[in-house]
Scaffold this active site. Structure first.
Site, mmCIF file in Angstrom:
data_model
loop_
_atom_site.group_PDB
_atom_site.id
_atom_site.type_symbol
_atom_site.label_atom_id
_atom_site.label_comp_id
_atom_site.label_asym_id
_atom_site.label_seq_id
_atom_site.Cartn_x
_atom_site.Cartn_y
_atom_site.Cartn_z
ATOM 1 N N TRP A 1 -21.836 14.228 9.806
ATOM 2 C CA TRP A 1 -20.866 13.941 8.748
ATOM 3 C C TRP A 1 -21.238 14.612 7.431
ATOM 4 O O TRP A 1 -22.391 14.631 7.041
ATOM 5 C CB TRP A 1 -20.779 12.434 8.504
ATOM 6 C CG TRP A 1 -20.236 11.661 9.661
ATOM 7 C CD1 TRP A 1 -20.907 10.783 10.443
ATOM 8 C CD2 TRP A 1 -18.900 11.689 10.167
ATOM 9 N NE1 TRP A 1 -20.076 10.250 11.400
ATOM 10 C CE2 TRP A 1 -18.837 10.800 11.246
ATOM 11 C CE3 TRP A 1 -17.738 12.394 9.802
ATOM 12 C CZ2 TRP A 1 -17.671 10.581 11.989
ATOM 13 C CZ3 TRP A 1 -16.576 12.179 10.528
ATOM 14 C CH2 TRP A 1 -16.551 11.282 11.609
ATOM 15 N N LYS B 1 -16.353 16.259 9.709
ATOM 16 C CA LYS B 1 -17.298 16.227 10.818
ATOM 17 C C LYS B 1 -17.634 17.650 11.255
ATOM 18 O O LYS B 1 -16.817 18.341 11.836
ATOM 19 C CB LYS B 1 -16.724 15.441 11.996
ATOM 20 C CG LYS B 1 -17.790 15.077 12.999
ATOM 21 C CD LYS B 1 -17.335 13.971 13.923
ATOM 22 C CE LYS B 1 -18.530 13.365 14.621
ATOM 23 N NZ LYS B 1 -18.173 12.319 15.557
ATOM 24 N N THR C 1 0.870 -1.186 0.000
ATOM 25 C CA THR C 1 0.000 0.000 0.000
ATOM 26 C C THR C 1 0.903 1.231 0.000
ATOM 27 O O THR C 1 2.076 1.138 0.355
ATOM 28 C CB THR C 1 -0.895 0.039 1.250
ATOM 29 O OG1 THR C 1 -0.041 0.132 2.396
ATOM 30 C CG2 THR C 1 -1.752 -1.206 1.363
ATOM 31 N N GLU D 1 -5.483 -4.524 -1.124
ATOM 32 C CA GLU D 1 -5.785 -5.709 -0.322
ATOM 33 C C GLU D 1 -6.783 -6.653 -1.002
ATOM 34 O O GLU D 1 -6.973 -7.776 -0.558
ATOM 35 C CB GLU D 1 -6.382 -5.280 1.034
ATOM 36 C CG GLU D 1 -5.413 -4.593 1.985
ATOM 37 C CD GLU D 1 -5.270 -3.087 1.722
ATOM 38 O OE1 GLU D 1 -5.616 -2.614 0.612
ATOM 39 O OE2 GLU D 1 -4.800 -2.387 2.640
HETATM 40 P P1 ADP Z 1 -3.825 3.821 -1.801
HETATM 41 O O1 ADP Z 1 -4.744 4.725 -2.569
HETATM 42 O O2 ADP Z 1 -3.769 4.154 -0.342
HETATM 43 O O3 ADP Z 1 -2.518 3.567 -2.438
HETATM 44 P P2 ADP Z 1 -5.318 1.628 -2.787
HETATM 45 O O4 ADP Z 1 -4.853 1.824 -4.153
HETATM 46 O O5 ADP Z 1 -5.385 0.269 -2.238
HETATM 47 O O6 ADP Z 1 -4.469 2.397 -1.773
HETATM 48 O O7 ADP Z 1 -6.695 2.385 -2.675
HETATM 49 C C1 ADP Z 1 -7.857 1.818 -2.168
HETATM 50 C C2 ADP Z 1 -8.860 2.884 -1.858
HETATM 51 O O8 ADP Z 1 -9.165 3.668 -3.001
HETATM 52 C C3 ADP Z 1 -10.189 2.351 -1.400
HETATM 53 O O9 ADP Z 1 -10.170 1.964 -0.047
HETATM 54 C C4 ADP Z 1 -11.094 3.550 -1.653
HETATM 55 O O10 ADP Z 1 -11.017 4.496 -0.611
HETATM 56 C C5 ADP Z 1 -10.492 4.182 -2.883
HETATM 57 N N1 ADP Z 1 -11.291 3.813 -4.054
HETATM 58 C C6 ADP Z 1 -11.040 2.846 -4.956
HETATM 59 N N2 ADP Z 1 -11.993 2.812 -5.898
HETATM 60 C C7 ADP Z 1 -12.897 3.764 -5.592
HETATM 61 C C8 ADP Z 1 -14.134 4.223 -6.172
HETATM 62 N N3 ADP Z 1 -14.621 3.704 -7.294
HETATM 63 N N4 ADP Z 1 -14.785 5.230 -5.533
HETATM 64 C C9 ADP Z 1 -14.301 5.791 -4.421
HETATM 65 N N5 ADP Z 1 -13.154 5.408 -3.827
HETATM 66 C C10 ADP Z 1 -12.456 4.398 -4.404
#
Ligand code: ADP
Length: 535
Positions: free
Chosen positions: A439, A434, A181, A325
């Site tokens: 929210w 918040k 990540t 994940e």
């Molecule tokens: P990071 O962005 O921290 O590198 P990831 O690539 O694993 O990690 O990102 C996952 C996150 O991206 C999800 O938990 C969510 O918050 C966001 N995300 C992914 N797809 C969407 C979507 N279609 N709409 C909104 N948020 C999304």
């Protein structure tokens, strides 16, 4: 028994090469040249690479091979040479900070790093801190002058040596890829994708999104993050043509490539699509009529973007949701048959959601105490997910327990689930604003703002407020020459959101900072504007 046969990626691979040897793979290299090759020719190279990993580089099964590379042909070869032989492809995100890179390379115990020529200068300064890396391989014909010690050239590495024979029978639970990540807080966390997990991800996604041998798939989403959402594996499995766009992900480079190669399916984050939209609006002669669908996700996809691509270009933007994940695609916003007759606006209500979970996965939303909430489109809580390609742990990491609850992964996303079963993301937990105990969804506000014709990009963050704790502040990038004002934007929002959601301030900026994966970097914006309403 037959049903014990292991789920191995090499079986998908062998079938594809046998049935589609002449299918093309097109790749833009670091020097911007274009390579055109085929599954059959690539197979020979993958087999030589597999032998070299073993005999020349001494990487054993179960050990990690780092890659620091763009989306290209050699990266594709590395994906498959590692998967087919039980080695682990550790895709290194080229946009991580130096100390994060050092951490993940040492944590994954990478034995060798394959690096694109133009990216070598980014690695050179950290070489002395890498504890397990024995060799650097420059992904090209020449390794001289790359600044990395004792580097060898990829083409020399695979020039001689026997091609690998039959692939080994691996355990389906063995890992073939590490993805970390991005670690916005603390060190990045590693996820190990297993043979079984990726195999299931491929099958389920191919059952969701139509890709056939007649397609030409262009993964724009980087191969250095979450396996380009699995498209190199999915496209190969189906025997589809592949187009790898290389280093230049600007619309000026992507649109002509879609046009000349007749790409039919692509995938990437919303910022890429926003760029393409802007380009297409100013280049009316550009012809992307070959493109049928674009899987867009990684961040909320603005409704206005989905609408524009469909109406102006005939391109179906499919919104997907997922995480590192979840290997990573876990849901896609497809319409159900009874929705096909709905008017477009009502269809957009569905297409703007994060979609329905792909077959094989289970989701639920829970409150702060972990109690299941109703799926009525009103209640919102943290999204939990489980299934065969959802990780059960972080690789070698004591932080695992915080992210799991009774076998379910806690996503950190705050969501509603509609009665039809579609997941609607309200926000990432840490991005919710918040205000006076209630929210506010930054995602909803951003979506509305980006529907304004003069707005190119908008991000909304919470700023400290004496009375309400936090209030929303909108950071807006407008189109060139736009004269839109703060009161006009607030008026534009008014019919769409309740009054107390309206941002306290609209600030016009030149550019929204992006994370390593091209998403809006809300943390940077929040830190910068946290005090803007005080004093
Ligand atoms: P990071 O962005 O921290 O590198 P990831 O690539 O694993 O990690 O990102 C996952 C996150 O991206 C999800 O938990 C969510 O918050 C966001 N995300 C992914 N797809 C969407 C979507 N279609 N709409 C909104 N948020 C999304």
């Amino acid at each position: 028994m037959m049903d014990d046969f292991p789920l191995l990626l090499s079986t998908l691979y062998d079938r594809a090469v046998r049935l589609f040897p002449d299918q093309q793979i097109v790749s833009i290299e670091s020097d911007r040249s274009l390579i055109r090759t085929s599954y059959g020719q690539t197979d020979e190279r993958i087999r030589r690479l597999a032998t070299a990993l073993d005999r020349r580089l001494g990487v054993s099964q179960g050990q990690a091979v780092g890659t620091f590379a763009w989306n290209n042909q050699r990266h594709h070869e590395l994906y498959w040479a590692t998967a087919n032989t039980g080695r682990i492809c550790h895709t290194l995100n080229i946009r991580l900070f130096a100390e994060q890179l050092v951490y993940i390379i040492n944590h994954g115990e990478d034995q060798v790093i394959f690096v694109d020529p133009d990216l070598a200068p980014l690695l050179a300064p950290i070489v002395s801190e890498l504890k397990t890396v024995k060799t650097f391989v420059v992904m090209g014909e020449d390794a001289s002058g790359c600044g990395l010690p004792d580097a060898i050239a990829y083409e020399d590495l695979i020039a001689d040596g026997a091609p690998h024979g039959a692939w080994p029978q691996l355990a389906e639970g063995s890992p073939h890829m590490f993805c970390y990540t991005s670690g916005t807080t603390g060190d990045p966390k590693g996820v190990a994708y297993t043979q079984r997990s990726t195999y299931m991800h491929v099958i389920s996604n191919l059952a969701t999104v139509h890709i056939s041998p007649a397609d030409n798939v262009m993964p724009i989403v980087p191969m250095f993050h979450a396996s380009a959402w699995g498209y190199p594996f999915m496209a190969t499995t189906q025997g589809a043509r592949l187009t790898y766009p290389g280093p230049d992900l600007s619309a000026e480079a992507l649109v002509p490539l879609i046009e000349s190669e007749r790409v039919t399916f692509s995938a990437g984050v919303p910022t890429v699509m926003l760029g393409m939209k802007q380009y297409l609006e100013t280049h009316p002669n550009a012809d992307i009529s070959s493109l049928q669908a674009f899987l867009c996700g990684g961040a909320a996809v603005p409704r206005s973007l989905i609408e524009w691509f469909w109406k102006a270009q005939g391109v179906r933007v499919l919104q997907g949701w997922g995480m590192t994940e979840t290997n990573p695609v876990a849901s896609v916003a497809l319409l159900k048959p009874h929705m096909m007759d709905w008017d477009f606006d009502r269809q957009l209500d569905v297409m703007e959601t994060a979609g329905m979970p792909t077959a094989g996965l289970q989701v639920k939303i829970v409150d702060d105490e972990g109690r299941r909430l109703p799926e009525d489109g009103e209640a919102f809580g943290e999204l939990l997910i489980r299934g065969p390609w959802v990780t059960a742990e972080y690789y070698n990491d004591p932080r695992t327990p915080e992210s799991f609850q009774d076998g379910w992964l806690r996503t950190g996303d705050v969501c509603k689930i509609t009665p039809e079963g579609y997941v609607r993301i309200t926000d990432r937990a840490k991005d919710l604003i918040k205000s006076g105990g209630e929210w506010i969804s930054s995602v909803d506000l951003e979506n509305q703002l980006m529907a304004h014709p003069q707005v190119m990009e908008a991000a909304v963050v919470g700023a400290r407020h004496d009375k309400w704790q936090e209030r929303p502040v909108a950071l807006v990038v407008t189109r060139e020459g736009s004269e839109v004002t703060e009161p006009q934007l607030l008026e534009f929002l008014r019919p769409h959101v309740v009054n107390w959601w309206l941002p306290d301030r609209v600030i016009f900026i030149d550019e929204i900072p992006k994370t390593g994966t091209g998403k809006f970097d809300k943390k940077v914006l929040r830190d910068k504007h946290w005090e803007v309403l005080s004093g």
